[in-house]
Design a protein around this motif. Structure first.
Motif, PDB file in Angstrom:
ATOM      1  N   MET A   1       0.851  -1.178   0.000  1.00  0.00           N
ATOM      2  CA  MET A   1       0.000   0.000   0.000  1.00  0.00           C
ATOM      3  C   MET A   1       0.894   1.237   0.000  1.00  0.00           C
ATOM      4  N   THR A   2       0.626   2.168  -0.874  1.00  0.00           N
ATOM      5  CA  THR A   2       1.382   3.420  -0.930  1.00  0.00           C
ATOM      6  C   THR A   2       0.404   4.576  -0.953  1.00  0.00           C
ATOM      7  N   PRO A   3       0.875   5.786  -0.618  1.00  0.00           N
ATOM      8  CA  PRO A   3      -0.045   6.924  -0.606  1.00  0.00           C
ATOM      9  C   PRO A   3      -0.577   7.224  -2.004  1.00  0.00           C
ATOM     10  N   ALA A   4      -1.827   7.619  -2.075  1.00  0.00           N
ATOM     11  CA  ALA A   4      -2.433   8.009  -3.341  1.00  0.00           C
ATOM     12  C   ALA A   4      -1.835   9.348  -3.793  1.00  0.00           C
ATOM     13  N   GLU A   5      -1.832   9.559  -5.092  1.00  0.00           N
ATOM     14  CA  GLU A   5      -1.319  10.819  -5.637  1.00  0.00           C
ATOM     15  C   GLU A   5      -2.064  11.987  -5.000  1.00  0.00           C
ATOM     16  N   GLY A   6      -1.334  12.956  -4.516  1.00  0.00           N
ATOM     17  CA  GLY A   6      -1.924  14.131  -3.881  1.00  0.00           C
ATOM     18  C   GLY A   6      -2.258  13.936  -2.415  1.00  0.00           C
ATOM     19  N   GLN A   7      -2.109  12.724  -1.896  1.00  0.00           N
ATOM     20  CA  GLN A   7      -2.397  12.460  -0.485  1.00  0.00           C
ATOM     21  C   GLN A   7      -1.264  13.013   0.372  1.00  0.00           C
ATOM     22  N   HIS A   8      -1.617  13.761   1.380  1.00  0.00           N
ATOM     23  CA  HIS A   8      -0.631  14.309   2.294  1.00  0.00           C
ATOM     24  C   HIS A   8      -0.567  13.425   3.525  1.00  0.00           C
ATOM     25  N   LEU A   9       0.618  12.918   3.819  1.00  0.00           N
ATOM     26  CA  LEU A   9       0.804  12.092   4.999  1.00  0.00           C
ATOM     27  C   LEU A   9       1.129  12.988   6.186  1.00  0.00           C
ATOM     28  N   GLU A  10       0.543  12.682   7.325  1.00  0.00           N
ATOM     29  CA  GLU A  10       0.785  13.461   8.535  1.00  0.00           C
ATOM     30  C   GLU A  10       1.350  12.562   9.615  1.00  0.00           C
TER      31      GLU A  10
ATOM     32  N   ILE B   1       4.507  18.060  18.558  1.00  0.00           N
ATOM     33  CA  ILE B   1       4.990  18.196  17.196  1.00  0.00           C
ATOM     34  C   ILE B   1       4.042  17.465  16.258  1.00  0.00           C
ATOM     35  N   ARG B   2       3.547  18.173  15.262  1.00  0.00           N
ATOM     36  CA  ARG B   2       2.731  17.598  14.200  1.00  0.00           C
ATOM     37  C   ARG B   2       3.290  18.138  12.888  1.00  0.00           C
ATOM     38  N   TYR B   3       3.349  17.280  11.872  1.00  0.00           N
ATOM     39  CA  TYR B   3       3.875  17.695  10.583  1.00  0.00           C
ATOM     40  C   TYR B   3       3.096  17.028   9.460  1.00  0.00           C
ATOM     41  N   ARG B   4       3.300  17.562   8.259  1.00  0.00           N
ATOM     42  CA  ARG B   4       2.661  17.036   7.056  1.00  0.00           C
ATOM     43  C   ARG B   4       3.711  16.920   5.962  1.00  0.00           C
ATOM     44  N   MET B   5       3.723  15.785   5.271  1.00  0.00           N
ATOM     45  CA  MET B   5       4.540  15.614   4.069  1.00  0.00           C
ATOM     46  C   MET B   5       3.640  16.009   2.895  1.00  0.00           C
ATOM     47  N   THR B   6       4.060  16.997   2.112  1.00  0.00           N
ATOM     48  CA  THR B   6       3.192  17.515   1.053  1.00  0.00           C
ATOM     49  C   THR B   6       3.327  16.759  -0.263  1.00  0.00           C
ATOM     50  N   SER B   7       4.176  15.751  -0.310  1.00  0.00           N
ATOM     51  CA  SER B   7       4.267  14.880  -1.479  1.00  0.00           C
ATOM     52  C   SER B   7       4.748  13.515  -1.006  1.00  0.00           C
ATOM     53  N   LYS B   8       4.713  12.563  -1.910  1.00  0.00           N
ATOM     54  CA  LYS B   8       5.278  11.266  -1.563  1.00  0.00           C
ATOM     55  C   LYS B   8       6.788  11.435  -1.421  1.00  0.00           C
ATOM     56  N   PRO B   9       7.432  10.591  -0.652  1.00  0.00           N
ATOM     57  CA  PRO B   9       8.889  10.703  -0.520  1.00  0.00           C
ATOM     58  C   PRO B   9       9.589  10.292  -1.811  1.00  0.00           C
TER      59      PRO B   9
ATOM     60  N   LEU C   1       4.758   8.561  11.463  1.00  0.00           N
ATOM     61  CA  LEU C   1       3.587   8.878  10.647  1.00  0.00           C
ATOM     62  C   LEU C   1       2.331   8.275  11.261  1.00  0.00           C
ATOM     63  N   ASP C   2       1.198   8.913  11.036  1.00  0.00           N
ATOM     64  CA  ASP C   2      -0.078   8.376  11.512  1.00  0.00           C
ATOM     65  C   ASP C   2      -0.398   7.047  10.827  1.00  0.00           C
ATOM     66  N   GLU C   3       0.035   6.897   9.569  1.00  0.00           N
ATOM     67  CA  GLU C   3      -0.184   5.668   8.811  1.00  0.00           C
ATOM     68  C   GLU C   3       1.155   5.167   8.251  1.00  0.00           C
ATOM     69  N   PRO C   4       2.027   4.655   9.120  1.00  0.00           N
ATOM     70  CA  PRO C   4       3.352   4.232   8.657  1.00  0.00           C
ATOM     71  C   PRO C   4       3.316   3.085   7.655  1.00  0.00           C
ATOM     72  N   ASP C   5       2.229   2.316   7.651  1.00  0.00           N
ATOM     73  CA  ASP C   5       2.115   1.196   6.720  1.00  0.00           C
ATOM     74  C   ASP C   5       2.000   1.634   5.266  1.00  0.00           C
ATOM     75  N   LEU C   6       1.771   2.940   5.026  1.00  0.00           N
ATOM     76  CA  LEU C   6       1.689   3.457   3.659  1.00  0.00           C
ATOM     77  C   LEU C   6       3.059   3.610   3.007  1.00  0.00           C
ATOM     78  N   LEU C   7       4.138   3.522   3.797  1.00  0.00           N
ATOM     79  CA  LEU C   7       5.487   3.713   3.250  1.00  0.00           C
ATOM     80  C   LEU C   7       6.402   2.528   3.579  1.00  0.00           C
ATOM     81  N   PRO C   8       6.189   1.405   2.941  1.00  0.00           N
ATOM     82  CA  PRO C   8       7.094   0.278   3.153  1.00  0.00           C
ATOM     83  C   PRO C   8       8.453   0.581   2.521  1.00  0.00           C
ATOM     84  N   PRO C   9       9.502  -0.080   2.962  1.00  0.00           N
ATOM     85  CA  PRO C   9      10.835   0.183   2.419  1.00  0.00           C
ATOM     86  C   PRO C   9      10.959  -0.170   0.932  1.00  0.00           C
ATOM     87  N   ASP C  10      11.681   0.689   0.209  1.00  0.00           N
ATOM     88  CA  ASP C  10      12.055   0.413  -1.178  1.00  0.00           C
ATOM     89  C   ASP C  10      13.333  -0.415  -1.230  1.00  0.00           C
ATOM     90  N   ILE C  11      14.104  -0.379  -0.130  1.00  0.00           N
ATOM     91  CA  ILE C  11      15.369  -1.109  -0.052  1.00  0.00           C
ATOM     92  C   ILE C  11      15.730  -1.320   1.417  1.00  0.00           C
TER      93      ILE C  11
END
Length: 163
Positions: A1-10, A18-26, A107-117
């Motif tokens: 599972m990966t973030p949808a295009e335009g989805q901001h991860l918080e 501390i609260r933050y938002r990633m404004t794009s996919k990594p 991240l609130d939903e860390p499962d959206l960013l599994p490792p690429d390597i």
């Protein structure tokens, strides 16, 4: 599972200061198994999402920057909550301040960013079983060999101050 295009991860720290938002996919996500990360996190590995610093927005308060040594001798800046001391992201000397290594576990939903390597697998804990469909390297990796072309371009622009 990966973030949808335009989805901001918080995400944020444990106490909520501390609260933050990633404004794009990594650009890329790596799971580091080096002994240094094991010591820093008190865990078997750390998962970092590499993203341009200007694509992280503070929603609530700002983290405190703690300068810490690294094995390379060049150090890192760990951004921590001043209250609960949770590390939310880091900047390493090699990547400079332009690229931020977000701790995926914050991240609130860390499962959206599994490792690429998986990296530094030469020092991974023996009981950690790596997935066969994800690249793994004994030490660090070459971005030109593993990053998608779009991510390489984003990284180049960020380091040139055009991110």
């Amino acid at each position: 599972m990966t973030p949808a295009e335009g989805q901001h991860l918080e995400g944020g720290c444990t106490c909520g200061r501390i609260r933050y938002r990633m404004t794009s996919k990594p650009m890329f996500v790596h799971c580091c198994h080096c002994r240094w990360c094991q010591r820093e996190t008190g865990s078997a590995f750390v998962i970092n999402a590499l993203i341009e610093a200007d694509r992280i927005e503070s929603i609530k308060d700002e983290p405190e920057i703690i300068l810490t040594p690294t094995l390379s001798g060049r150090g890192q800046k760990i951004h921590r909550c001043p209250d609960c001391r949770v590390a939310v992201w880091s900047n390493y000397a090699g990547a400079g301040d332009a690229i931020t290594f977000v701790r995926v576990g914050t991240l609130d939903e860390p499962d959206l960013l599994p490792p690429d390597i998986h990296i530094f697998t030469s020092s991974k804990q023996p009981w950690v079983i790596l997935p066969p469909d994800v690249p793994a390297v004994a030490e660090y990796y070459s971005a030109t060999e593993h990053w998608p072309a779009e991510s390489l371009e984003r990284g180049r622009h960020a380091r040139l101050g055009k991110g």
